[in-house]
Scaffold this active site. Structure first.
Site, PDB file in Angstrom:
ATOM      1  N   CYS A  82       0.883  -1.170   0.000  1.00 34.45           N
ATOM      2  CA  CYS A  82       0.000   0.000   0.000  1.00 34.45           C
ATOM      3  C   CYS A  82       0.919   1.218   0.000  1.00 34.45           C
ATOM      4  O   CYS A  82       1.574   1.505   1.009  1.00 34.45           O
ATOM      5  CB  CYS A  82      -0.906   0.009   1.229  1.00 34.45           C
ATOM      6  SG  CYS A  82      -1.923   1.491   1.296  1.00 34.45           S
ATOM      7  N   CYS A 231      -4.826   6.158  -4.371  1.00 35.83           N
ATOM      8  CA  CYS A 231      -4.124   4.880  -4.222  1.00 35.83           C
ATOM      9  C   CYS A 231      -2.693   5.113  -4.700  1.00 35.83           C
ATOM     10  O   CYS A 231      -2.460   5.395  -5.888  1.00 35.83           O
ATOM     11  CB  CYS A 231      -4.805   3.802  -5.055  1.00 35.83           C
ATOM     12  SG  CYS A 231      -3.924   2.232  -5.059  1.00 35.83           S
TER      13      CYS A 231
END
Ligand SMILES: N[C@@H](CCC[C@H](N)C(=O)O)C(=O)O
Length: 287
Positions: A82, A231
């Site tokens: 992530c 993201c």
């Protein structure tokens, strides 16, 4: 009762749980409850801060990195990487005093290997700069073949990109508004190409921004979290795809997401992802 911190990077938000010695019994159901936006704290994911040596997925990196980012999506699934999470995780380590900036980058262990984080913008490379931004080198993304996502009854061709986690980057064709795509439901994808699911990025060109080579707009539907405001690994995948489409092997790309701007500096060995990473709250759960 569990102590938590809440933070975000360009609106990609996380519940951060400090569990240095791995004593928290974290389960998919607990994570999903924490991330529930009506019945819980609300977040796109959970970042457990745990010593690499204390987590089975981090132990192999313990000689290189003290801290392991144990990342969970909002639905309770785990993911390898992530990008925004590593930036917010770094902010937490620095703010809480668990770590200090390191010349060359603070090593953070993830399920996809060790990344290096610096305070400052992505284009500062390895310089440690006092700045609101935190940048992380996710390593050079790998671009594979083509695949297709379906959204709103449209089949959109895209590029398969591995940033440690899987991505499908789909340019939106002329005549289709990026802002008009319905991302309240998961886009369709080919499970033979993505057996473990995929994060799907939708991309449109944008006007040039000074100091960058390319500028694009992006929306994303994240595996395990749904549409998010940003993201980081997806933005890296988008930057690499945009550079290749422009015939460039390296360059700086501004990627505007609904939550703000990420800047990505890519060359053959690295992809520095930069942007704001902030902590906004601390508290205790009541159960
Ligand atoms: N928001 C993240 C990516 C989180 C993981 C992703 N949903 C997956 O399942 O791979 C980022 O900033 O990279």
């Amino acid at each position: 009762m569990v102590q938590f911190t809440k933070g975000h990077g360009t609106g990609n938000d996380f519940v951060i749980l400090a569990d240095p010695d791995g004593e928290l019994p974290l389960t998919p159901a607990t994570v999903a409850a924490l991330c529930d936006r009506r019945r819980g704290i609300g977040a796109d994911g959970v970042l457990r801060v745990i010593r690499a040596a204390k987590h089975p997925d981090g132990a192999a990196y313990a000689a290189e990195a003290e801290w392991f980012m144990d990342y969970w999506n909002a639905d309770g699934s785990i993911a390898e990487m992530c990008g925004n999470g590593t930036r917010v995780f770094t902010r937490y380590l620095l703010t809480s005093g668990l770590a200090e900036p390191v010349q060359g980058g603070l090593p953070i262990a993830t399920r996809s290997g060790v990344v290096r984080a610096v305070v400052g913008p992505a284009t500062a490379g390895l310089a440690v700069v006092a700045d609101e931004e935190i940048s992380v080198d996710l390593g050079a993304p790998r671009l594979y073949g083509e695949s297709t996502a379906t959204v709103d009854g449209l089949a959109l061709a895209g590029t398969v990109v591995d940033c440690g986690n899987p991505h499908l980057v789909c340019p939106v064709p002329a005549g289709v508004e990026l802002s008009g795509l319905d991302l309240t439901r998961a886009p369709g994808f080919d499970p033979a190409v993505f057996p473990a699911g995929v994060n799907v990025e939708f991309v449109a060109p944008a006007e040039p921004v000074s100091g960058t080579d390319l500028h694009v707009l992006m929306r994303v539907y994240e595996r395990g979290s749904g549409e998010t405001l940003s993201c980081g690994s997806g933005a890296v995948a988008v930057a690499a795809t945009a550079l290749r489409a422009a015939g460039l092997r390296a360059g700086v790309v501004a990627v505007d997401v609904p939550g703000g701007r990420l800047t990505i500096s890519v060359d053959s060995e690295s992809a520095w992802l930069g942007g704001p990473a902030v902590l906004v709250a601390e508290g205790d759960t009541l159960r």
